[in-house]
Design a protein around this motif. Structure first.
Motif, PDB file in Angstrom:
ATOM      1  N   ARG A   1       0.737  -1.197  -0.194  1.00 18.90           N
ATOM      2  CA  ARG A   1       0.075   0.118  -0.125  1.00 18.90           C
ATOM      3  C   ARG A   1       0.815   1.294   0.086  1.00 18.90           C
ATOM      4  NH1 ARG A   1      -4.021   1.343   5.193  1.00 18.90           N
ATOM      5  NH2 ARG A   1      -4.605   3.408   4.670  1.00 18.90           N
ATOM      6  N   PHE A   2       1.936   1.242   0.911  1.00 21.62           N
ATOM      7  CA  PHE A   2       2.913   2.196   0.835  1.00 21.62           C
ATOM      8  C   PHE A   2       3.498   2.736  -0.514  1.00 21.62           C
ATOM      9  CE2 PHE A   2       7.294   3.619   0.965  1.00 21.62           C
ATOM     10  CZ  PHE A   2       7.255   5.018   1.770  1.00 21.62           C
ATOM     11  N   VAL A   3       3.995   1.578  -1.227  1.00 18.31           N
ATOM     12  CA  VAL A   3       4.430   1.851  -2.630  1.00 18.31           C
ATOM     13  C   VAL A   3       3.289   2.196  -3.638  1.00 18.31           C
ATOM     14  CG1 VAL A   3       5.856   0.739  -4.553  1.00 18.31           C
ATOM     15  CG2 VAL A   3       6.065   0.251  -2.279  1.00 18.31           C
ATOM     16  N   THR A   4       2.285   1.748  -3.613  1.00 14.17           N
ATOM     17  CA  THR A   4       1.232   2.011  -4.620  1.00 14.17           C
ATOM     18  C   THR A   4       0.780   3.563  -4.267  1.00 14.17           C
ATOM     19  OG1 THR A   4      -0.559   1.133  -3.438  1.00 14.17           O
ATOM     20  CG2 THR A   4       0.597  -0.037  -5.227  1.00 14.17           C
ATOM     21  N   ASP A   5       0.699   4.028  -2.985  1.00  5.69           N
ATOM     22  CA  ASP A   5       0.298   5.219  -2.610  1.00  5.69           C
ATOM     23  C   ASP A   5       1.129   6.276  -3.271  1.00  5.69           C
ATOM     24  OD1 ASP A   5      -2.112   4.468  -1.282  1.00  5.69           O
ATOM     25  OD2 ASP A   5      -1.215   4.744   0.811  1.00  5.69           O
ATOM     26  N   TRP A   6       2.590   5.835  -2.895  1.00  3.99           N
ATOM     27  CA  TRP A   6       3.696   6.712  -3.304  1.00  3.99           C
ATOM     28  C   TRP A   6       3.748   6.951  -4.838  1.00  3.99           C
ATOM     29  CZ3 TRP A   6       8.169   4.927  -6.110  1.00  3.99           C
ATOM     30  CH2 TRP A   6       9.123   6.126  -6.280  1.00  3.99           C
ATOM     31  N   ALA A   7       3.635   5.752  -5.564  1.00  6.53           N
ATOM     32  CA  ALA A   7       3.778   5.907  -7.003  1.00  6.53           C
ATOM     33  C   ALA A   7       2.630   6.496  -7.686  1.00  6.53           C
ATOM     34  CB  ALA A   7       3.811   4.330  -7.664  1.00  6.53           C
ATOM     35  N   GLY A   8       1.378   6.664  -7.028  1.00  6.95           N
ATOM     36  CA  GLY A   8       0.226   7.083  -7.677  1.00  6.95           C
ATOM     37  C   GLY A   8      -0.541   6.252  -8.456  1.00  6.95           C
ATOM     38  N   ASP A   9      -0.263   4.906  -8.402  1.00 10.42           N
ATOM     39  CA  ASP A   9      -0.585   4.181  -9.405  1.00 10.42           C
ATOM     40  C   ASP A   9      -1.045   2.577  -8.770  1.00 10.42           C
ATOM     41  OD1 ASP A   9      -1.614   2.162 -11.398  1.00 10.42           O
ATOM     42  OD2 ASP A   9       0.221   2.747 -12.899  1.00 10.42           O
ATOM     43  N   PRO A  10      -1.952   2.122  -8.489  1.00 12.61           N
ATOM     44  CA  PRO A  10      -2.041   0.826  -7.873  1.00 12.61           C
ATOM     45  C   PRO A  10      -1.584  -0.374  -8.662  1.00 12.61           C
ATOM     46  CG  PRO A  10      -4.430   1.898  -8.164  1.00 12.61           C
ATOM     47  CD  PRO A  10      -3.262   2.774  -8.698  1.00 12.61           C
ATOM     48  N   GLY A  11      -1.498  -0.306 -10.073  1.00 15.28           N
ATOM     49  CA  GLY A  11      -0.994  -1.041 -10.875  1.00 15.28           C
ATOM     50  C   GLY A  11       0.615  -1.061 -11.001  1.00 15.28           C
ATOM     51  N   ALA A  12       1.369   0.061 -10.319  1.00 18.01           N
ATOM     52  CA  ALA A  12       2.750   0.150 -10.635  1.00 18.01           C
ATOM     53  C   ALA A  12       3.796  -1.020  -9.939  1.00 18.01           C
ATOM     54  CB  ALA A  12       3.235   1.588 -10.070  1.00 18.01           C
ATOM     55  N   VAL A  13       3.361  -1.590  -9.120  1.00 20.25           N
ATOM     56  CA  VAL A  13       4.184  -2.582  -8.721  1.00 20.25           C
ATOM     57  C   VAL A  13       4.410  -3.704  -9.449  1.00 20.25           C
ATOM     58  CG1 VAL A  13       4.744  -4.126  -6.448  1.00 20.25           C
ATOM     59  CG2 VAL A  13       3.605  -1.867  -6.206  1.00 20.25           C
ATOM     60  N   VAL A  14       5.676  -4.067 -10.066  1.00 20.07           N
ATOM     61  CA  VAL A  14       5.675  -5.024 -10.729  1.00 20.07           C
ATOM     62  C   VAL A  14       6.148  -6.359  -9.996  1.00 20.07           C
ATOM     63  CG1 VAL A  14       7.433  -5.841 -12.636  1.00 20.07           C
ATOM     64  CG2 VAL A  14       6.669  -3.186 -12.747  1.00 20.07           C
ATOM     65  N   ASP A  15       6.996  -6.061  -9.022  1.00 16.01           N
ATOM     66  CA  ASP A  15       7.360  -7.166  -8.146  1.00 16.01           C
ATOM     67  C   ASP A  15       7.552  -6.844  -6.814  1.00 16.01           C
ATOM     68  OD1 ASP A  15       8.854  -9.977  -7.712  1.00 16.01           O
ATOM     69  OD2 ASP A  15      10.563  -8.925  -7.291  1.00 16.01           O
ATOM     70  N   TYR A  16       7.253  -7.616  -5.961  1.00 16.20           N
ATOM     71  CA  TYR A  16       7.191  -7.264  -4.454  1.00 16.20           C
ATOM     72  C   TYR A  16       7.665  -8.415  -3.724  1.00 16.20           C
ATOM     73  CZ  TYR A  16       5.296  -5.532  -0.055  1.00 16.20           C
ATOM     74  OH  TYR A  16       5.180  -5.163   1.336  1.00 16.20           O
ATOM     75  N   SER A  17       8.615  -8.252  -2.784  1.00 20.88           N
ATOM     76  CA  SER A  17       8.938  -9.680  -1.794  1.00 20.88           C
ATOM     77  C   SER A  17       9.273  -8.899  -0.443  1.00 20.88           C
ATOM     78  CB  SER A  17      10.090 -10.509  -2.300  1.00 20.88           C
ATOM     79  OG  SER A  17      11.163  -9.820  -2.651  1.00 20.88           O
ATOM     80  N   VAL A  18       9.075  -9.641   0.670  1.00 17.73           N
ATOM     81  CA  VAL A  18       9.434  -9.418   1.911  1.00 17.73           C
ATOM     82  C   VAL A  18       9.917 -10.693   2.679  1.00 17.73           C
ATOM     83  CG1 VAL A  18       7.918  -7.451   2.005  1.00 17.73           C
ATOM     84  CG2 VAL A  18       7.219  -9.646   3.164  1.00 17.73           C
ATOM     85  N   ARG A  19      10.395 -10.442   3.793  1.00 19.21           N
ATOM     86  CA  ARG A  19      10.705 -11.776   4.824  1.00 19.21           C
ATOM     87  C   ARG A  19      10.187 -10.946   5.951  1.00 19.21           C
ATOM     88  NH1 ARG A  19      15.026 -15.900   3.901  1.00 19.21           N
ATOM     89  NH2 ARG A  19      15.487 -15.467   1.770  1.00 19.21           N
TER      90      ARG A  19
END
Length: 142
Positions: free
Chosen positions: A69-87
């Protein structure tokens, strides 16, 4: 939603300002309904404590979603995340009070990639604990 971020307007090393995401028990119950994960450690304090937890804890995927959510809010586009991973590195403990818990997420542009993509490294904390580690997102910018 913020304005769409443009590739030419970001630089490697640029900080993305932190955002706070409050977490209350009701959020966990709603997430349980949406995800189908009704494990009582996420809503029943008595049960959580009998299995050795300090209190009810947020779902790991709920915590991960706040980073997305943080990344899509920053980018201004909910479809902008191409890859996302966490531990997952620590729990988000959610007490049953008016304040609940808060997940604070911040980021930094780690690399500018080809095709107007950037690698964003995220930091997610709750209280004194880092709750996500190796959190990274590849984001397609305008």
């Amino acid at each position: 939603m913020s304005a769409t971020i443009k590739y030419d307007d970001v630089e490697t090393g640029q900080q993305i300002p932190a955002a706070d995401y409050p977490v209350r028990r009701v959020n966990l119950v709603m997430y349980a309904g949406a995800s189908g994960d009704f494990n009582p450690i996420h809503w029943n304090e008595r049960f959580a404590k009998t299995v050795g937890l300090p209190d009810v804890i947020a779902h790991g995927m709920y915590t991960m979603a706040q980073g997305g959510r943080f990344v899509t809010d920053w980018a201004g586009d909910p479809g902008a995340v191409v890859d996302y991973s966490v531990r997952f590195s620590s729990m988000v403990v959610v007490p049953d009070d008016d304040e609940g818990a808060t997940i604070t997420v911040s980021g930094v542009i780690d690399q500018k990639l080809e095709d107007k993509r950037v690698l964003v490294m995220l930091t997610a904390r709750s209280g004194d604990s880092r709750v996500l580690s190796r959190a990274r997102a590849v984001v397609q910018l305008a």
